[in-house]
Scaffold this active site. Sequence first.
Site, PDB file in Angstrom:
ATOM      1  N   ASN A  79       1.207  -1.366   0.073  1.00 22.98           N
ATOM      2  CA  ASN A  79      -0.347  -0.053  -0.182  1.00 22.98           C
ATOM      3  C   ASN A  79       0.838   0.898  -0.312  1.00 22.98           C
ATOM      4  O   ASN A  79       1.346   1.394   1.620  1.00 22.98           O
ATOM      5  CB  ASN A  79      -1.038   0.016   1.472  1.00 22.98           C
ATOM      6  N   LYS A 110       0.430   4.521  -0.582  1.00 16.13           N
ATOM      7  CA  LYS A 110      -0.895   5.337   0.484  1.00 16.13           C
ATOM      8  C   LYS A 110      -0.316   6.492  -0.455  1.00 16.13           C
ATOM      9  O   LYS A 110      -0.192   5.843  -1.907  1.00 16.13           O
ATOM     10  CB  LYS A 110       0.196   5.893   1.689  1.00 16.13           C
ATOM     11  N   HIS A 145      -9.270   1.117   5.428  1.00 17.90           N
ATOM     12  CA  HIS A 145      -7.754   1.427   5.943  1.00 17.90           C
ATOM     13  C   HIS A 145      -8.509   2.372   7.266  1.00 17.90           C
ATOM     14  O   HIS A 145      -9.013   3.135   6.785  1.00 17.90           O
ATOM     15  CB  HIS A 145      -7.123   2.103   4.643  1.00 17.90           C
ATOM     16  N   GLU A 152      -6.826   5.039   7.887  1.00 18.36           N
ATOM     17  CA  GLU A 152      -6.416   6.129   7.682  1.00 18.36           C
ATOM     18  C   GLU A 152      -7.576   6.999   6.519  1.00 18.36           C
ATOM     19  O   GLU A 152      -7.772   8.218   6.723  1.00 18.36           O
ATOM     20  CB  GLU A 152      -5.619   6.335   6.643  1.00 18.36           C
ATOM     21  N   GLU A 159      -5.011  -4.381  10.797  1.00 19.39           N
ATOM     22  CA  GLU A 159      -3.791  -3.359  11.121  1.00 19.39           C
ATOM     23  C   GLU A 159      -3.956  -2.796  12.099  1.00 19.39           C
ATOM     24  O   GLU A 159      -4.999  -1.670  11.755  1.00 19.39           O
ATOM     25  CB  GLU A 159      -4.170  -2.335   9.873  1.00 19.39           C
ATOM     26  N   GLY A 180       3.033   2.358  10.673  1.00 16.22           N
ATOM     27  CA  GLY A 180       3.598   3.432  10.267  1.00 16.22           C
ATOM     28  C   GLY A 180       4.725   4.342  11.889  1.00 16.22           C
ATOM     29  O   GLY A 180       4.787   4.887  11.552  1.00 16.22           O
TER      30      GLY A 180
HETATM   31  P1  13P Z   1       2.784   0.504   7.558  1.00 18.41           P
HETATM   32  O1  13P Z   1       3.506  -0.677   6.727  1.00 18.41           O
HETATM   33  O2  13P Z   1       3.289   2.083   7.501  1.00 18.41           O
HETATM   34  O3  13P Z   1       3.437   0.835   9.435  1.00 18.41           O
HETATM   35  O4  13P Z   1       2.087   0.872   7.231  1.00 18.41           O
HETATM   36  C1  13P Z   1       0.569  -0.408   7.362  1.00 18.41           C
HETATM   37  C2  13P Z   1      -0.154   0.158   6.253  1.00 18.41           C
HETATM   38  O5  13P Z   1      -0.973   1.094   6.497  1.00 18.41           O
HETATM   39  C3  13P Z   1      -1.178  -0.805   5.162  1.00 18.41           C
HETATM   40  O6  13P Z   1      -2.163  -0.614   4.486  1.00 18.41           O
END
Ligand code: 13P
Length: 247
Positions: free
Chosen positions: A9, A11, A95, A97, A164, A170
């Site tokens: 992903n 982003k 997701h 976010e 997740e 992150g």
């Molecule tokens: P990170 O691997 O940067 O922690 O992000 C995970 C994520 O949100 C994948 O969708």
Amino acid sequence: MLKPLIAANWKMNKSIRETGEFITSFIRMVKDVTDVDILIAPPFTSLHSAAQLLNKTGIKVAGQNVYYEEKGAFTGEISPAMLLDAGCASVIIGHSERRQYFSETNEIVNKKIKTARKNGLDVILCIGESLDEREKNETFEVLDKQLAGSLKDLQLDGITIAYEPIWAIGTGKTASPEQANEVHTYIREWLRKYNPDSERVRILYGGSVTPENTRTLMAQPAVNGALVGGASLKPDSFAKIVTESKS
Ligand code: 13P
């Protein structure tokens, strides 16, 4: 055993040129990998060129979001048919976010999954608890609500779940392999009760996955793959995660 799926992903990262550079080196690094399914979710603007470059490699392309209407006056939104047209086989929905910054509820997520599936897109449904919810021992309750709300009136074919935990995204704080396995086992049981035909649904782990922690996470029996953010942005790092995932 389910074939592992390792998904990137990206982003809101990478231009069309950067997408091309990544893919050109990445496909060389994973050309001999046959026992892991690989998927990349670039931003919308890179989807078409990514799909063209990955054509015939077996590596799939996914959208990071989709709208629940088929077409019309919805400025700024992208329909399932548009994702298919750009070369996508699937789409990430729900997701954290999107839930956090764009107010996506389980009801909206449910509508999005329905339209995506109706149009033939596979779906990666993201769920996961916040740190506060984990500390209050509400993890399973939160997951119950997210699963029931997001999957309401849906069959499970074409669906992958990504667990997740928000506190691990992150942050560099990965769920321990045991924590991940415990939650994945819970989700597997939930899916079995929901629909006995759920054994083919893969449950991915996401949250600070790196080349270094992939092997121990993937060694957990209930972990069927990974959804990778930061560590998927460099070809060598993402290729290492793919090769470390082989059983
Ligand atoms: P990170 O691997 O940067 O922690 O992000 C995970 C994520 O949100 C994948 O969708």
